[in-house]
Enzyme design. Structure first.
Site, PDB file in Angstrom:
ATOM      1  N   HIS A 122       0.731  -1.106   0.191  1.00 34.36           N
ATOM      2  CA  HIS A 122      -0.057   0.194  -0.152  1.00 34.36           C
ATOM      3  C   HIS A 122       0.807   1.284   0.074  1.00 34.36           C
ATOM      4  O   HIS A 122       2.112   1.079   0.553  1.00 34.36           O
ATOM      5  CB  HIS A 122      -0.865   0.140   1.360  1.00 34.36           C
ATOM      6  CG  HIS A 122      -1.739   0.895   1.397  1.00 34.36           C
ATOM      7  ND1 HIS A 122      -1.537   2.234   1.800  1.00 34.36           N
ATOM      8  CD2 HIS A 122      -3.078   0.843   1.221  1.00 34.36           C
ATOM      9  CE1 HIS A 122      -2.694   3.039   1.889  1.00 34.36           C
ATOM     10  NE2 HIS A 122      -3.707   2.161   1.546  1.00 34.36           N
ATOM     11  N   ASP A 199       3.124  -3.792   8.241  1.00 38.66           N
ATOM     12  CA  ASP A 199       1.798  -3.232   7.738  1.00 38.66           C
ATOM     13  C   ASP A 199       0.793  -4.201   8.085  1.00 38.66           C
ATOM     14  O   ASP A 199       0.551  -5.106   7.241  1.00 38.66           O
ATOM     15  CB  ASP A 199       1.989  -2.611   6.319  1.00 38.66           C
ATOM     16  CG  ASP A 199       0.581  -1.939   6.194  1.00 38.66           C
ATOM     17  OD1 ASP A 199      -0.562  -2.157   7.011  1.00 38.66           O
ATOM     18  OD2 ASP A 199       0.526  -1.479   4.890  1.00 38.66           O
ATOM     19  N   GLN A 202      -4.384  -4.807   7.257  1.00 36.08           N
ATOM     20  CA  GLN A 202      -5.471  -5.691   6.525  1.00 36.08           C
ATOM     21  C   GLN A 202      -5.452  -6.979   7.399  1.00 36.08           C
ATOM     22  O   GLN A 202      -6.257  -7.755   7.189  1.00 36.08           O
ATOM     23  CB  GLN A 202      -5.460  -5.943   5.285  1.00 36.08           C
ATOM     24  CG  GLN A 202      -5.443  -4.722   4.253  1.00 36.08           C
ATOM     25  CD  GLN A 202      -6.981  -4.209   4.339  1.00 36.08           C
ATOM     26  OE1 GLN A 202      -7.921  -4.910   5.009  1.00 36.08           O
ATOM     27  NE2 GLN A 202      -7.145  -2.962   4.062  1.00 36.08           N
ATOM     28  N   LYS A 225     -10.391  -0.194  10.752  1.00 37.12           N
ATOM     29  CA  LYS A 225     -10.283  -1.290   9.770  1.00 37.12           C
ATOM     30  C   LYS A 225     -10.830  -2.671  10.885  1.00 37.12           C
ATOM     31  O   LYS A 225     -10.809  -3.649  10.586  1.00 37.12           O
ATOM     32  CB  LYS A 225      -9.235  -1.481   9.186  1.00 37.12           C
ATOM     33  CG  LYS A 225      -9.044  -0.671   8.017  1.00 37.12           C
ATOM     34  CD  LYS A 225      -7.665  -0.585   7.400  1.00 37.12           C
ATOM     35  CE  LYS A 225      -7.215   0.316   6.420  1.00 37.12           C
ATOM     36  NZ  LYS A 225      -7.957   0.608   5.206  1.00 37.12           N
ATOM     37  N   CYS A 365      -4.691   2.407  -3.617  1.00 34.79           N
ATOM     38  CA  CYS A 365      -3.531   2.869  -2.906  1.00 34.79           C
ATOM     39  C   CYS A 365      -2.275   2.044  -3.114  1.00 34.79           C
ATOM     40  O   CYS A 365      -1.476   1.882  -2.127  1.00 34.79           O
ATOM     41  CB  CYS A 365      -3.697   3.132  -1.553  1.00 34.79           C
ATOM     42  SG  CYS A 365      -4.892   4.553  -1.436  1.00 34.79           S
TER      43      CYS A 365
HETATM   44  N1  PMP Z   1      -1.633  -0.727   4.639  1.00 32.83           N
HETATM   45  C1  PMP Z   1      -2.854  -1.250   4.107  1.00 32.83           C
HETATM   46  C2  PMP Z   1      -2.319  -2.583   3.820  1.00 32.83           C
HETATM   47  C3  PMP Z   1      -4.089  -0.705   4.092  1.00 32.83           C
HETATM   48  O1  PMP Z   1      -4.974  -1.554   3.476  1.00 32.83           O
HETATM   49  C4  PMP Z   1      -4.410   0.512   4.477  1.00 32.83           C
HETATM   50  C5  PMP Z   1      -5.467   1.270   4.440  1.00 32.83           C
HETATM   51  N2  PMP Z   1      -6.198   0.990   2.938  1.00 32.83           N
HETATM   52  C6  PMP Z   1      -3.279   1.205   5.189  1.00 32.83           C
HETATM   53  C7  PMP Z   1      -2.060   0.913   5.021  1.00 32.83           C
HETATM   54  C8  PMP Z   1      -3.386   2.855   5.477  1.00 32.83           C
HETATM   55  O2  PMP Z   1      -4.425   2.592   6.676  1.00 32.83           O
HETATM   56  P1  PMP Z   1      -4.847   4.304   7.199  1.00 32.83           P
HETATM   57  O3  PMP Z   1      -5.318   5.096   5.975  1.00 32.83           O
HETATM   58  O4  PMP Z   1      -5.877   3.590   8.315  1.00 32.83           O
HETATM   59  O5  PMP Z   1      -3.724   4.820   7.618  1.00 32.83           O
END
Ligand code: PMP
Length: 411
Positions: A122, A199, A202, A225, A365
C-alpha cells in the site's frame, strides 16, 4: 460457534437500504462497520467521563487516564506484545509507518544502505520508505511477487543482504488478500542485521496476530479497519528499539523536563505521544478489541474463509470476470479483486451500488502492484465476519445484471 445472526444485529448500519435495495457492505478493507458496543462506549465516554489524561489532579481525569492506559493493555494482550509500553497510540497505520521512517529511519539509514519492501505494498508502506531513501541517498528495493501475487521468497533471499537496514512488508495484501510469510522474512532480515516493519492494516481484522511469534520489530495497524473509531491506530515496537529512537513530534505530554535551551524526553510510550491523545478513540478501540475477542479471532478467521470459499467459485464462474491473484479462496483473506470484461471498474462499482452493493474500484493505493497485474484499476470486494452468504449472492446477481446492462459494450 458464534450465532452470526446475532452478531450481525450488532451492526446497525446493515439495517438500512441503499438505492432501495438491501445493503451488501463489501468494502470492509477500506473501513469496517462499528458494533453497537463501540458506538455506545464513545457516547458514554463523552457524556460522562470526558477529561484530559495524565496531568489531572481530580477524579474524572484519574478515571480517563486509567481507561486510556487500560486500553493500551487490552491492545498489548490482543497482539501479544511483551509490555504495554511497546504500544504507541497513533492516528493509524499511515502515521505509524511515517513515525518509524522519520525516527528510526533518520537515525539509522546512511548513504548506500538498502531498504527492502515488496511490490505488494500500500502507498502507506511505500512512500515513507521511498522518500527516506531519497533523503538519505539509500536504495529502495522491491521483492517481486509470484504469478499469484505472493511474496517470492527466493527473490526476497536475493534482495535482503548485509546492506539491508530495513525490511518493510504488508502482513495481508489489501488488493489480493494474500498473507505474507512474515516470520520467514523476519528471520532473513535479522540474519542480515536488519529490522522488519510489518503493515498489519489488513491483518488484525482477519487473523489472530502474535507480534512475538511473527518476530516483528514494528507492527502498525488502524483502529477503523477493526471495528474501532477513525483517527486511532497502533504502532507496536520492541522496547529496546523504541528507547533508542528520537521522538517523532515535540510538545506537551512527551517531556520529562524542559529548560530554556534543551529538554528531556519522557519514557516510552509517552515519548511518542506528543499532545493530547485521542482518548475516546483509544477507549473505543479497546472496546472493539474486546468485541473481536468475544467473537474469537479463530472464529473470525474461519468465518472469513467460509465466506470466501462460497464467493470465489461463484465469481470465477461468471463468464467475463477476471480474478486477480490466486484462484484458491484460502489465498484471499477477506479480499478479492476482479474486473468485468473491458468495463471500467468505476462503472462496474457504480452499477453495483445501484443494486445496494458497496465495493471499491481503483488502484486501492497500491499503484505498483495494480500495474504489475497488467491493469490500472480493479473492482475490490472485501468481506468481514458480519457479512452473510446473502451479501455474496447479492454481489453475484448484481454483477450478472451489470453484465446484461452493458452487454452492447462488453468485450
Ligand atoms: N496498509 C494497508 C495494507 C491498507 O489497506 C491501508 C488502508 N487502506 C493502509 C495501510 C493505510 O491505513 P490508514 O489509512 O488507516 O492509515
Amino acid at each position: 460457534m458464534p450465532n452470526w445472526e446475532l452478531v450481525r444485529q450488532d451492526f446497525s448500519e446493515l439495517r438500512q437500504t441503499m438505492n432501495g435495495e438491501r445493503l451488501a457492505y463489501l468494502d470492509n478493507a477500506a473501513t469496517s462497520l462499528k458494533p453497537k458496543s463501540v458506538i455506545e462506549r464513545l457516547l458514554s465516554f463523552y457524556q460522562q467521563e470526558n477529561a484530559n489524561v495524565h496531568r489531572g489532579t481530580y477524579q474524572l481525569s484519574f478515571k480517563a487516564t486509567e481507561e486510556y492506559e487500560d486500553a493500551r493493555k487490552v491492545i498489548q494482550h490482543f497482539i501479544n506484545a511483551a509490555a504495554a509500553r511497546e504500544i504507541i497510540f497513533t492516528r493509524g497505520t499511515t502515521e505509524g509507518i511515517n513515525l518509524i521512517a522519520s525516527t528510526y529511519g533518520e537515525q539509522n539509514i546512511e548513504p548506500g544502505d538498502e531498504i527492502v519492501i515488496s511490490l505488494a505494498e500500500h502507498h502507506s508502506n511505500l512512500i515513507p520508505w521511498q522518500q527516506l531513501a531519497l533523503r538519505k541517498k539509500a536504495t529502495l528495493k522491491y521483492i517481486n511477487l509470484t504469478s499469484t501475487g505472493e511474496i517470492d521468497l527466493a527473490d526476497a533471499k536475493q534482495k535482503i543482504t548485509a546492506k539491508t537496514k530495513i525490511v518493510a512488508v504488508t502482513h495481508v495484501g489489501n488488493v489480493l488478500g494474500n498473507v505474507s510469510p512474515i516470520r520467514k522474512l523476519a528471520e532473513l532480515a535479522h540474519q542480515n542485521g536488519a529490522i522488519i516493519v510489518v503493515d498489519g492494516a489488513q491483518a488484525v481484522c482477519h487473523l489472530p496476530v502474535d507480534v512475538q511469534e511473527l518476530a516483528a520489530d514494528f507492527y502498525a495497524f488502524s483502529g477503523h479497519k477493526m471495528l474501532g473509531p477513525t483517527g486511532i491506530g497502533v504502532l507496536y515496537g520492541k522496547q529496546k528499539l523504541l528507547e533508542q529512537m528520537p521522538p517523532y513530534q515535540f510538545g506537551g505530554e512527551m517531556i520529562e523536563d524542559v529548560q530554556l535551551d534543551n529538554s528531556k524526553w519522557d519514557q516510552i510510550p509517552h515519548k511518542f505521544e506528543a499532545g493530547t491523545p485521542n482518548i475516546a478513540g483509544a477507549i473505543g478501540l479497546a472496546t472493539a478489541v474486546k468485541y473481536l475477542e468475544q467473537v474469537g479471532m479463530a472464529q473470525v478467521k474461519a468465518r472469513d474463509a467460509e465466506l470466501m470459499a462460497y464467493l470465489l467459485p461463484k465469481l470465477m464462474a461468471i463468464p467475463g470476470v477476471k480474478i486477480y491473484g490466486s484462484q484458491n479462496p484460502q489465498q484471499h483473506v477477506g479480499v478479492v479483486s476482479f474486473n468485468l470484461g473491458t468495463l471500467h471498474p468505476h462503472d462496474v462499482a457504480t452499477a453495483l451500488d445501484m443494486e445496494g452493493v458497496a465495493v471499491r474500484a481503483g488502484h486501492h493505493c497500491a499503484e505498483p502492484l495494480v500495474h504489475s497485474l497488467g491493469t490500472n484499476s480493479t473492482v475490490r470486494a472485501s468481506l468481514a465476519f458480519y457479512n452473510y452468504q446473502a451479501d455474496c449472492d447479492q454481489l453475484i446477481n448484481a454483477i450478472k445484471e451489470t453484465k446484461e446492462f452493458f452487454k452492447g459494450e462488453l468485450r
